[in-house]
Write a protein that holds these residues in place. Structure first.
Motif, PDB file in Angstrom:
ATOM      1  N   ALA A  12       0.831  -1.212   0.000  1.00 53.45           N
ATOM      2  CA  ALA A  12       0.000   0.000   0.000  1.00 53.45           C
ATOM      3  C   ALA A  12       0.863   1.260   0.000  1.00 53.45           C
ATOM      4  O   ALA A  12       0.566   2.226  -0.709  1.00 53.45           O
ATOM      5  CB  ALA A  12      -0.936  -0.004   1.201  1.00 53.45           C
ATOM      6  N   GLN A  13       1.942   1.255   0.780  1.00 57.49           N
ATOM      7  CA  GLN A  13       2.853   2.409   0.806  1.00 57.49           C
ATOM      8  C   GLN A  13       3.538   2.590  -0.537  1.00 57.49           C
ATOM      9  O   GLN A  13       3.655   3.709  -1.035  1.00 57.49           O
ATOM     10  CB  GLN A  13       3.892   2.241   1.926  1.00 57.49           C
ATOM     11  CG  GLN A  13       3.310   2.363   3.307  1.00 57.49           C
ATOM     12  CD  GLN A  13       4.282   1.925   4.385  1.00 57.49           C
ATOM     13  OE1 GLN A  13       5.052   0.978   4.214  1.00 57.49           O
ATOM     14  NE2 GLN A  13       4.248   2.624   5.508  1.00 57.49           N
ATOM     15  N   SER A  15       2.416   1.613  -3.374  1.00 56.27           N
ATOM     16  CA  SER A  15       1.378   2.060  -4.288  1.00 56.27           C
ATOM     17  C   SER A  15       1.183   3.570  -4.206  1.00 56.27           C
ATOM     18  O   SER A  15       1.114   4.261  -5.228  1.00 56.27           O
ATOM     19  CB  SER A  15       0.060   1.342  -3.971  1.00 56.27           C
ATOM     20  OG  SER A  15      -0.988   1.852  -4.755  1.00 56.27           O
ATOM     21  N   THR A  16       1.121   4.095  -2.992  1.00 57.13           N
ATOM     22  CA  THR A  16       0.944   5.533  -2.789  1.00 57.13           C
ATOM     23  C   THR A  16       2.122   6.318  -3.357  1.00 57.13           C
ATOM     24  O   THR A  16       1.927   7.328  -4.043  1.00 57.13           O
ATOM     25  CB  THR A  16       0.775   5.849  -1.288  1.00 57.13           C
ATOM     26  OG1 THR A  16      -0.398   5.178  -0.812  1.00 57.13           O
ATOM     27  CG2 THR A  16       0.628   7.336  -1.041  1.00 57.13           C
ATOM     28  N   LEU A  17       3.341   5.841  -3.104  1.00 57.95           N
ATOM     29  CA  LEU A  17       4.537   6.542  -3.583  1.00 57.95           C
ATOM     30  C   LEU A  17       4.706   6.467  -5.096  1.00 57.95           C
ATOM     31  O   LEU A  17       5.188   7.413  -5.717  1.00 57.95           O
ATOM     32  CB  LEU A  17       5.790   5.959  -2.925  1.00 57.95           C
ATOM     33  CG  LEU A  17       6.033   6.334  -1.478  1.00 57.95           C
ATOM     34  CD1 LEU A  17       7.210   5.530  -0.922  1.00 57.95           C
ATOM     35  CD2 LEU A  17       6.298   7.817  -1.348  1.00 57.95           C
ATOM     36  N   SER A  18       4.321   5.346  -5.678  1.00 58.05           N
ATOM     37  CA  SER A  18       4.583   5.121  -7.101  1.00 58.05           C
ATOM     38  C   SER A  18       3.409   5.478  -8.010  1.00 58.05           C
ATOM     39  O   SER A  18       3.601   5.711  -9.196  1.00 58.05           O
ATOM     40  CB  SER A  18       4.951   3.655  -7.334  1.00 58.05           C
ATOM     41  OG  SER A  18       3.840   2.807  -7.062  1.00 58.05           O
ATOM     42  N   GLY A  19       2.205   5.465  -7.456  1.00 57.65           N
ATOM     43  CA  GLY A  19       1.028   5.665  -8.287  1.00 57.65           C
ATOM     44  C   GLY A  19       0.590   4.393  -9.007  1.00 57.65           C
ATOM     45  O   GLY A  19      -0.298   4.429  -9.860  1.00 57.65           O
ATOM     46  N   PRO A  21      -1.279   0.856  -8.803  1.00 62.49           N
ATOM     47  CA  PRO A  21      -2.267   0.232  -7.916  1.00 62.49           C
ATOM     48  C   PRO A  21      -1.683  -0.934  -7.113  1.00 62.49           C
ATOM     49  O   PRO A  21      -0.875  -1.717  -7.628  1.00 62.49           O
ATOM     50  CB  PRO A  21      -3.353  -0.269  -8.877  1.00 62.49           C
ATOM     51  CG  PRO A  21      -3.198   0.583 -10.098  1.00 62.49           C
ATOM     52  CD  PRO A  21      -1.731   0.876 -10.202  1.00 62.49           C
ATOM     53  N   GLN A  22      -2.098  -1.045  -5.855  1.00 59.97           N
ATOM     54  CA  GLN A  22      -1.608  -2.101  -4.982  1.00 59.97           C
ATOM     55  C   GLN A  22      -1.890  -3.472  -5.573  1.00 59.97           C
ATOM     56  O   GLN A  22      -1.055  -4.375  -5.484  1.00 59.97           O
ATOM     57  CB  GLN A  22      -2.241  -1.970  -3.590  1.00 59.97           C
ATOM     58  CG  GLN A  22      -1.723  -2.965  -2.563  1.00 59.97           C
ATOM     59  CD  GLN A  22      -2.493  -4.272  -2.558  1.00 59.97           C
ATOM     60  OE1 GLN A  22      -3.696  -4.306  -2.813  1.00 59.97           O
ATOM     61  NE2 GLN A  22      -1.798  -5.358  -2.293  1.00 59.97           N
ATOM     62  N   ALA A  46      10.111   5.054  -6.924  1.00 61.88           N
ATOM     63  CA  ALA A  46       9.544   5.028  -5.574  1.00 61.88           C
ATOM     64  C   ALA A  46      10.432   4.269  -4.594  1.00 61.88           C
ATOM     65  O   ALA A  46      10.491   4.605  -3.403  1.00 61.88           O
ATOM     66  CB  ALA A  46       8.148   4.411  -5.609  1.00 61.88           C
TER      67      ALA A  46
END
Length: 64
Positions: A12-13, A15-19, A21-22, A46
């Motif tokens: 999830a982290q 995903s947030t940093l890279s854009g 999807p998890q 990321a």
């Protein structure tokens, strides 16, 4: 997955940093999906990694 684990980062982290999807990260890590180069680039940035393409032409010729 190894680098993500070493950095103690969840999917999830990342995903947030890279854009990315998890769900996509999970599928890549589990060998279900083969990522596009653009996805690899996002993930590498990321994770603080360098994405490098290496010409293996000479190596392939010497193995033949």
């Amino acid at each position: 997955m190894a680098t993500r684990d070493l950095k103690k980062m969840t999917q999830a982290q990342l995903s947030t940093l890279s854009g990315v999807p998890q769900k996509t990260i999970s599928r890549i890590e589990n060998g279900i999906d083969v990522p596009k180069v653009s996805t690899l680039l996002k993930l590498s940035i990321a994770l603080g990694l360098e994405l490098k393409l290496v010409d293996r032409t000479e190596e392939a010729i010497s193995l033949a």
